[in-house]
Motif scaffolding. Structure first.
Motif, short mmCIF file in Angstrom:
data_model
loop_
_atom_site.label_atom_id
_atom_site.label_comp_id
_atom_site.label_asym_id
_atom_site.label_seq_id
_atom_site.Cartn_x
_atom_site.Cartn_y
_atom_site.Cartn_z
N PRO A 382 22.57 3.17 -2.05
CA PRO A 382 22.59 2.79 -0.64
C PRO A 382 21.67 3.51 0.33
O PRO A 382 20.92 2.78 1.40
CB PRO A 382 24.10 2.97 0.10
CG PRO A 382 24.66 2.78 -1.31
CD PRO A 382 23.90 3.70 -2.32
N SER A 383 21.26 4.77 0.13
CA SER A 383 20.32 5.51 1.05
C SER A 383 18.95 5.39 0.67
O SER A 383 18.05 6.03 1.14
CB SER A 383 20.64 6.89 0.97
OG SER A 383 20.77 7.70 -0.07
N ASN A 384 18.62 4.38 -0.20
CA ASN A 384 17.26 4.60 -0.97
C ASN A 384 16.40 3.39 -0.25
O ASN A 384 16.80 2.15 -0.27
CB ASN A 384 17.59 4.25 -2.49
CG ASN A 384 16.16 4.55 -3.36
OD1 ASN A 384 15.44 5.22 -2.94
ND2 ASN A 384 16.18 4.29 -4.68
N PHE A 385 15.28 3.91 0.24
CA PHE A 385 14.43 2.84 0.82
C PHE A 385 12.99 2.75 0.20
O PHE A 385 12.22 3.68 0.52
CB PHE A 385 14.33 2.93 2.42
CG PHE A 385 15.69 3.30 2.99
CD1 PHE A 385 16.12 1.86 3.48
CD2 PHE A 385 16.33 4.19 3.31
CE1 PHE A 385 17.33 1.83 4.35
CE2 PHE A 385 17.51 4.18 3.89
CZ PHE A 385 18.17 3.01 4.47
N LEU A 386 12.98 1.61 -0.58
CA LEU A 386 11.72 1.56 -1.32
C LEU A 386 10.66 0.73 -0.95
O LEU A 386 9.65 0.59 -1.50
CB LEU A 386 12.13 1.52 -2.74
CG LEU A 386 13.11 2.17 -3.71
CD1 LEU A 386 13.26 1.48 -5.00
CD2 LEU A 386 12.33 3.62 -3.77
N LEU A 387 10.90 -0.03 0.15
CA LEU A 387 10.15 -0.84 0.71
C LEU A 387 8.69 -0.66 1.01
O LEU A 387 7.74 -1.18 0.38
CB LEU A 387 10.55 -1.60 2.02
CG LEU A 387 9.71 -2.89 2.49
CD1 LEU A 387 10.09 -4.01 1.41
CD2 LEU A 387 10.40 -3.52 3.87
N MET A 388 8.31 0.37 1.55
CA MET A 388 7.03 0.77 1.76
C MET A 388 6.28 1.36 0.62
O MET A 388 5.13 1.22 0.36
CB MET A 388 6.94 1.96 2.96
CG MET A 388 7.20 1.39 4.29
SD MET A 388 6.33 -0.14 4.82
CE MET A 388 4.57 0.48 4.95
N HIS A 389 7.06 1.84 -0.38
CA HIS A 389 6.38 2.49 -1.64
C HIS A 389 6.29 1.20 -2.62
O HIS A 389 4.92 1.27 -3.32
CB HIS A 389 7.59 3.20 -2.36
CG HIS A 389 7.94 4.56 -1.59
ND1 HIS A 389 7.21 5.70 -1.38
CD2 HIS A 389 9.03 4.71 -0.76
CE1 HIS A 389 7.57 6.77 -0.68
NE2 HIS A 389 8.77 6.04 -0.39
N ALA A 390 7.03 0.13 -2.51
CA ALA A 390 6.91 -1.06 -3.34
C ALA A 390 5.77 -1.92 -2.69
O ALA A 390 5.22 -2.83 -3.42
CB ALA A 390 8.21 -1.70 -3.34
N MET A 391 5.51 -1.78 -1.40
CA MET A 391 4.30 -2.60 -0.86
C MET A 391 3.02 -2.14 -1.46
O MET A 391 2.04 -3.08 -1.31
CB MET A 391 4.20 -2.52 0.72
CG MET A 391 5.42 -3.36 1.27
SD MET A 391 5.35 -5.04 0.91
CE MET A 391 3.63 -5.44 1.79
N GLY A 392 2.71 -0.81 -1.90
CA GLY A 392 1.56 -0.37 -2.65
C GLY A 392 1.25 -1.24 -3.73
O GLY A 392 0.13 -2.04 -3.61
N PRO A 393 2.07 -1.18 -4.78
CA PRO A 393 1.87 -2.25 -6.00
C PRO A 393 1.76 -3.62 -5.49
O PRO A 393 0.78 -4.36 -6.15
CB PRO A 393 2.99 -1.80 -6.74
CG PRO A 393 3.49 -0.58 -6.51
CD PRO A 393 3.16 -0.51 -4.75
N ASN A 394 2.44 -4.19 -4.45
CA ASN A 394 2.81 -5.65 -4.25
C ASN A 394 1.24 -5.87 -3.71
O ASN A 394 0.75 -7.01 -4.10
CB ASN A 394 3.64 -5.79 -3.00
CG ASN A 394 4.14 -7.21 -3.13
OD1 ASN A 394 5.27 -7.34 -2.32
ND2 ASN A 394 3.78 -7.85 -4.10
N VAL A 395 0.44 -5.10 -2.93
CA VAL A 395 -0.73 -5.76 -2.15
C VAL A 395 -1.92 -5.35 -3.30
O VAL A 395 -2.62 -5.88 -3.56
CB VAL A 395 -1.19 -5.17 -0.89
CG1 VAL A 395 -0.02 -5.37 0.10
CG2 VAL A 395 -1.29 -3.46 -0.97
N ALA A 396 -1.65 -4.40 -4.36
CA ALA A 396 -2.26 -4.09 -5.28
C ALA A 396 -2.53 -5.47 -6.16
O ALA A 396 -3.48 -5.97 -6.96
CB ALA A 396 -2.13 -2.97 -5.80
N GLY A 397 -1.20 -6.16 -6.37
CA GLY A 397 -1.21 -7.06 -7.21
C GLY A 397 -1.98 -8.18 -6.79
O GLY A 397 -2.64 -9.20 -7.46
N VAL A 398 -2.33 -8.48 -5.26
CA VAL A 398 -2.86 -9.49 -4.80
C VAL A 398 -4.49 -9.39 -5.17
O VAL A 398 -5.02 -10.18 -5.76
CB VAL A 398 -2.84 -9.49 -3.25
CG1 VAL A 398 -3.87 -10.53 -2.84
CG2 VAL A 398 -1.43 -9.65 -2.90
N ILE A 399 -4.91 -8.21 -5.08
CA ILE A 399 -6.28 -7.96 -5.60
C ILE A 399 -6.31 -8.06 -7.05
O ILE A 399 -7.47 -8.72 -7.78
CB ILE A 399 -6.88 -6.34 -5.18
CG1 ILE A 399 -6.70 -6.36 -3.67
CG2 ILE A 399 -8.16 -6.07 -6.02
CD1 ILE A 399 -6.86 -4.71 -3.18
#
Length: 413
Positions: A382-399
């Motif tokens: 519950p104390s894990n916050f991965l959103l900003m870390h996951a946004m890196g691969p996410n926007v890399a996926g767009v490219i």
């Protein structure tokens, strides 16, 4: 003296109702009726179930309009003649030797005119400009290794391409268009399909956007199978702050490098990075706001309706459509698995400092895939916050999806 009976009879003969009913004894009518039902089902999914409503509503209504017999809003024969470079006989009986966009504007219906923006690749590129203006590349710049996860998540594109070719049902151009569904990027799928296999555009667009809407259902089971509870609990350290200068230089450098490497992807990457530059400069706020809102909304209406118009019964109600639906979910699942494999490798190499769940966000569905990765991480811890870390691969996926499309276009275009 007017013969009322004859007038009513002619009115009936010219109506769409008569075309549908006579279609049960000849080709066409029953297909229109089935497609009208499918359009209503898609409208239900968009409005009630909220499956990508901003796009699926327009696609469904375009499908409804194009399958109303006699309306003449979209003319498949006209586009077939344009693609094949053969003569076309218009409603007046005139033979037109060479079909151009001017011919289509003159002899086509309303949806034919809308579709010019798809065929010319205008709409997908403008959508990408809006996506760029809404994208923050900061998480990617703070952790450049995320680019590798975006690349790994394109695995499904090429696996689905090979599977489509191996099936014997699709040629290379069609298989490439099906494979790009794995990139989870609707505009890119539309861009590539309109170039390589326009007759499959409706089925591929519906499959791509439907699976994007189903990310919260498709991805978690794959995450749970491929990762352990201990791996999902891994907390990652806060990323570094990215300077404004870095954010301004990044879209310029990426445009130059990618366009020189794969010129066919220049329209998509160029518009994506231009939109992002509007956002990051700080001196073009009005342009950024227009691209993100007014322009994005207008183009979405035109794009979705035009794509729906291609869902003509004779093209859509085929075995190929069923195969596209199956191969699409395979592509999407394997892309998710590819991203997770990349995440597992990085987790191992980093000594357990990288949560492999962020790899699943390497598909291009921004920001939904990143949110799903964050949610699954919080279920484990519950104390894990991965959103900003996951946004890196996410926007890399767009490219990554744009580069994959450019590669396929350079090989088969």
């Amino acid at each position: 003296m007017i013969n009322i009976g004859e007038v009513l009879l002619n009115l009936w003969k010219d109506s769409g109702f008569a075309a549908i009913l006579t279609g049960f004894t000849s080709e066409g009518g029953w297909q229109n009726l089935v497609m009208i039902i499918i359009a209503c089902v898609l409208l239900y999914l968009a409005i009630v179930k909220k499956f990508e409503p901003l796009l699926l509503t327009g696609i469904a209504f375009g499908c409804l309009l194009t399958n109303l017999p006699g309306a003449g809003l979209y003319n498949q024969a006209l586009w077939d003649a344009y693609v094949q470079g053969v003569p076309y006989v218009n409603a007046a009986g005139e033979v037109i030797e060479h079909i151009t966009f001017t011919t289509i504007i003159h002899d086509g219906g309303l949806l034919d005119i809308f579709y010019i923006g798809v065929k010319s690749s205008l709409y997908p590129c403008l959508i990408f400009m809006g996506v760029g203006a809404m994208t923050d590349f900061g998480p990617l710049l703070s952790n450049p290794k995320s680019l590798l996860l975006g690349a790994a998540a394109q695995l499904g594109v090429f696996v689905a391409f090979l599977a489509a070719r191996a099936s014997g049902v699709f040629d290379a151009l069609e298989a490439a268009s099906i494979g790009i569904i794995g990139g989870a990027d609707g505009p890119t799928a539309i861009y590539l399909t309109s170039k390589l296999a326009p007759h499959l555009l409706g089925a591929i667009a519906v499959a791509a956007y439907s699976y994007m809407a189903l990310i919260p259902l498709i991805q978690p089971p794959i995450m749970n199978i491929m990762t352990t509870p201990e791996q999902r609990k891994i907390k990652m350290v806060q990323t570094r702050n990215v300077t404004k200068t870095e954010k301004i230089i990044f879209p310029i450098v990426v445009t130059i490098f990618v366009a020189l490497l794969l010129p066919d992807t220049a329209p998509l990457i160029g518009c994506l990075m231009l939109g992002n530059l509007f956002k990051e400069t700080g001196v073009t706020d009005r342009l950024s706001d227009t691209v993100q809102n007014a322009l994005m909304n207008i183009v979405t209406i035109l794009l979705s309706t035009a794509v729906g118009a291609t869902m003509v019964g004779s093209n859509f109600l085929t075995f190929q459509t069923l195969m596209i639906v199956v191969l699409g979910v395979v592509a999407f699942g394997i892309s998710t698995a590819g991203g997770l494999l990349g995440g597992l490798v990085m987790c191992k190499l980093s000594g357990g400092k990288i949560n492999p769940l962020i790899g699943s966000a390497g598909v291009s569905a921004v920001p939904m895939a990143a949110r799903v990765a964050n949610k699954e991480g919080q279920k484990a811890n519950p104390s894990n916050f991965l959103l900003m870390h996951a946004m890196g691969p996410n926007v890399a996926g767009v490219i990554g999806s744009a580069i994959a499309a450019g590669f396929l276009l350079s090989v088969f275009g």
